[in-house]
Design a protein around this motif. Structure first.
Motif, PDB file in Angstrom:
ATOM      1  N   VAL A 105       1.055 -20.661  -6.670  1.00 42.13           N
ATOM      2  CA  VAL A 105       1.253 -20.014  -5.367  1.00 42.13           C
ATOM      3  C   VAL A 105       1.713 -18.569  -5.542  1.00 42.13           C
ATOM      4  N   LEU A 106       2.591 -18.326  -6.495  1.00 48.80           N
ATOM      5  CA  LEU A 106       3.124 -16.990  -6.713  1.00 48.80           C
ATOM      6  C   LEU A 106       2.017 -16.003  -7.066  1.00 48.80           C
ATOM      7  N   ILE A 107       1.119 -16.398  -7.960  1.00 52.74           N
ATOM      8  CA  ILE A 107       0.006 -15.526  -8.339  1.00 52.74           C
ATOM      9  C   ILE A 107      -0.856 -15.194  -7.123  1.00 52.74           C
ATOM     10  N   ALA A 108      -1.162 -16.217  -6.331  1.00 55.35           N
ATOM     11  CA  ALA A 108      -1.990 -15.998  -5.141  1.00 55.35           C
ATOM     12  C   ALA A 108      -1.311 -15.047  -4.160  1.00 55.35           C
ATOM     13  N   LEU A 109      -0.025 -15.212  -3.946  1.00 56.95           N
ATOM     14  CA  LEU A 109       0.698 -14.354  -3.009  1.00 56.95           C
ATOM     15  C   LEU A 109       0.709 -12.902  -3.464  1.00 56.95           C
ATOM     16  N   VAL A 110       0.917 -12.690  -4.752  1.00 57.38           N
ATOM     17  CA  VAL A 110       0.914 -11.320  -5.278  1.00 57.38           C
ATOM     18  C   VAL A 110      -0.461 -10.681  -5.082  1.00 57.38           C
ATOM     19  N   VAL A 111      -1.503 -11.436  -5.376  1.00 54.11           N
ATOM     20  CA  VAL A 111      -2.871 -10.926  -5.219  1.00 54.11           C
ATOM     21  C   VAL A 111      -3.136 -10.500  -3.772  1.00 54.11           C
ATOM     22  N   TYR A 112      -2.737 -11.334  -2.820  1.00 57.34           N
ATOM     23  CA  TYR A 112      -2.977 -11.020  -1.411  1.00 57.34           C
ATOM     24  C   TYR A 112      -2.093  -9.885  -0.898  1.00 57.34           C
ATOM     25  N   ALA A 113      -0.935  -9.694  -1.507  1.00 59.16           N
ATOM     26  CA  ALA A 113       0.011  -8.687  -1.007  1.00 59.16           C
ATOM     27  C   ALA A 113      -0.305  -7.269  -1.464  1.00 59.16           C
ATOM     28  N   LEU A 114      -1.178  -7.106  -2.445  1.00 58.65           N
ATOM     29  CA  LEU A 114      -1.361  -5.801  -3.074  1.00 58.65           C
ATOM     30  C   LEU A 114      -1.986  -4.739  -2.173  1.00 58.65           C
ATOM     31  N   LEU A 115      -3.001  -5.092  -1.409  1.00 51.28           N
ATOM     32  CA  LEU A 115      -3.761  -4.072  -0.686  1.00 51.28           C
ATOM     33  C   LEU A 115      -2.913  -3.187   0.224  1.00 51.28           C
ATOM     34  N   PRO A 116      -2.131  -3.724   1.163  1.00 48.60           N
ATOM     35  CA  PRO A 116      -1.362  -2.831   2.039  1.00 48.60           C
ATOM     36  C   PRO A 116      -0.395  -1.929   1.272  1.00 48.60           C
ATOM     37  N   ILE A 117       0.175  -2.445   0.190  1.00 49.20           N
ATOM     38  CA  ILE A 117       1.136  -1.650  -0.575  1.00 49.20           C
ATOM     39  C   ILE A 117       0.432  -0.506  -1.298  1.00 49.20           C
ATOM     40  N   ILE A 118      -0.656  -0.811  -1.990  1.00 48.69           N
ATOM     41  CA  ILE A 118      -1.398   0.231  -2.713  1.00 48.69           C
ATOM     42  C   ILE A 118      -1.954   1.259  -1.740  1.00 48.69           C
ATOM     43  N   ARG A 119      -2.584   0.784  -0.678  1.00 55.45           N
ATOM     44  CA  ARG A 119      -3.197   1.703   0.283  1.00 55.45           C
ATOM     45  C   ARG A 119      -2.157   2.612   0.923  1.00 55.45           C
ATOM     46  N   ASN A 120      -1.040   2.059   1.321  1.00 55.35           N
ATOM     47  CA  ASN A 120      -0.017   2.879   1.968  1.00 55.35           C
ATOM     48  C   ASN A 120       0.668   3.825   0.983  1.00 55.35           C
ATOM     49  N   THR A 121       0.803   3.415  -0.262  1.00 52.56           N
ATOM     50  CA  THR A 121       1.360   4.315  -1.270  1.00 52.56           C
ATOM     51  C   THR A 121       0.454   5.519  -1.468  1.00 52.56           C
ATOM     52  N   ILE A 122      -0.834   5.275  -1.560  1.00 48.16           N
ATOM     53  CA  ILE A 122      -1.800   6.367  -1.723  1.00 48.16           C
ATOM     54  C   ILE A 122      -1.794   7.287  -0.497  1.00 48.16           C
ATOM     55  N   VAL A 123      -1.858   6.680   0.679  1.00 44.44           N
ATOM     56  CA  VAL A 123      -1.868   7.475   1.916  1.00 44.44           C
ATOM     57  C   VAL A 123      -0.570   8.267   2.059  1.00 44.44           C
ATOM     58  N   GLY A 124       0.559   7.632   1.776  1.00 39.41           N
ATOM     59  CA  GLY A 124       1.845   8.300   1.899  1.00 39.41           C
ATOM     60  C   GLY A 124       1.984   9.474   0.954  1.00 39.41           C
ATOM     61  N   LEU A 125       1.587   9.294  -0.302  1.00 39.85           N
ATOM     62  CA  LEU A 125       1.699  10.371  -1.286  1.00 39.85           C
ATOM     63  C   LEU A 125       0.746  11.515  -0.979  1.00 39.85           C
ATOM     64  N   ARG A 126      -0.451  11.180  -0.510  1.00 38.72           N
ATOM     65  CA  ARG A 126      -1.408  12.234  -0.158  1.00 38.72           C
ATOM     66  C   ARG A 126      -0.988  12.990   1.096  1.00 38.72           C
ATOM     67  N   GLY A 127      -0.181  12.346   1.931  1.00 36.62           N
ATOM     68  CA  GLY A 127       0.215  12.958   3.194  1.00 36.62           C
ATOM     69  C   GLY A 127       1.411  13.888   3.094  1.00 36.62           C
ATOM     70  N   VAL A 128       2.007  13.990   1.901  1.00 36.47           N
ATOM     71  CA  VAL A 128       3.162  14.881   1.735  1.00 36.47           C
ATOM     72  C   VAL A 128       2.718  16.329   1.936  1.00 36.47           C
ATOM     73  N   ASP A 129       3.462  17.069   2.729  1.00 39.46           N
ATOM     74  CA  ASP A 129       3.142  18.460   3.043  1.00 39.46           C
ATOM     75  C   ASP A 129       3.042  19.293   1.767  1.00 39.46           C
ATOM     76  N   LYS A 130       1.916  19.989   1.604  1.00 41.01           N
ATOM     77  CA  LYS A 130       1.714  20.806   0.410  1.00 41.01           C
ATOM     78  C   LYS A 130       2.751  21.915   0.302  1.00 41.01           C
ATOM     79  N   ALA A 131       3.211  22.422   1.441  1.00 38.54           N
ATOM     80  CA  ALA A 131       4.208  23.498   1.419  1.00 38.54           C
ATOM     81  C   ALA A 131       5.517  23.006   0.791  1.00 38.54           C
ATOM     82  N   VAL A 132       5.857  21.740   1.059  1.00 38.12           N
ATOM     83  CA  VAL A 132       7.081  21.179   0.477  1.00 38.12           C
ATOM     84  C   VAL A 132       6.922  21.036  -1.031  1.00 38.12           C
ATOM     85  N   VAL A 133       5.731  20.576  -1.462  1.00 39.13           N
ATOM     86  CA  VAL A 133       5.461  20.439  -2.895  1.00 39.13           C
ATOM     87  C   VAL A 133       5.506  21.801  -3.577  1.00 39.13           C
ATOM     88  N   GLU A 134       4.891  22.785  -2.954  1.00 37.12           N
ATOM     89  CA  GLU A 134       4.893  24.135  -3.531  1.00 37.12           C
ATOM     90  C   GLU A 134       6.302  24.700  -3.608  1.00 37.12           C
TER      91      GLU A 134
END
Length: 215
Positions: A83-112
């Motif tokens: 069950v644990l393996i299955a749960l981890v597999v199903y949980a990955l998409l929202p976390i990965i997608r939101n991490t990518i979207v969140g990091l890409r959404g950081v204001d470039k001016a703040v990074v600079e």
């Protein structure tokens, strides 16, 4: 026997099932967050690789949960690990997608501005990018947790722990004494757990996100 009488007579068993369900969810989410955030951090600047990772994890969600649990029987057998393996597999998409979207959404001016202060890539990631992306990442974790709580119930099909055992036991002897009570207890218990976890994430979000970002 009424529902309240059933709960009163079986309170210890119900409580233990609820605790096991919560513990399974917490462990699965900890593993999924470690994998998902790491995958997002490693791929957010590489668009082709990020697309491959999100497409792959999205394809996992097309696999019926009972089918995946059945496939895993041949690899790890029955029980919690399955069950644990299955749960981890199903949980990955929202976390990965939101991490990518969140990091890409950081204001470039703040990074600079951080670069202008002499920050390297690692410091920019930990001191600037991740803190600013955190609300979006947490939102993905929150969604994954709700999914995990629900899917964990199906884990009883392969002898997994949790409130799903109340549901499956009740359905397996439906029409017998207290069978409906078991199904109701399992169902409402899972709904209550989902609400409690969501409230906890709301509190975590308020405590870990600066007022400026929340505003």
């Amino acid at each position: 026997m009424s529902l309240t009488e059933y709960i009163s007579d079986n309170l210890v068993e119900i409580y233990n099932d609820a605790v096991r369900h919560a513990n399974l969810t917490i462990v699965a989410m900890l593993i999924a967050v470690l994998i998902g955030v790491a995958a997002g951090v490693l791929t957010y600047q590489r668009f082709a690789l990020a697309a491959l990772v999100t497409t792959t994890t999205a394809s996992f969600l097309t696999i019926p949960s009972i089918a995946l649990l059945g496939i895993l029987i041949g690899l790890v057998g029955l029980g919690t690990t399955n069950v644990l393996i299955a749960l981890v597999v199903y949980a990955l998409l929202p976390i990965i997608r939101n991490t990518i979207v969140g990091l890409r959404g950081v204001d470039k001016a703040v990074v600079e501005a951080g670069q202008g202060m002499g920050m390297g890539r690692s410091r920019l990631l930990w001191r600037v990018r991740l803190p600013l992306a955190w609300p979006v990442i947490l939102s993905g974790v929150r969604v994954s947790t709700q999914m995990t709580i629900g899917i964990a119930a199906i884990g009883a099909y392969v002898k997994g722990p949790g409130l799903g055992n109340q549901i499956f036991d009740g359905l397996g002897r439906f029409g017998a004494a207290n069978s409906l009570n078991q199904v109701l207890v399992g169902t409402f218990g899972i709904v209550l757990l989902a609400l409690l976890f969501d409230l906890a994430f709301g509190l975590v979000g308020r405590l870990t996100t600066s007022r400026g970002i929340r505003g």
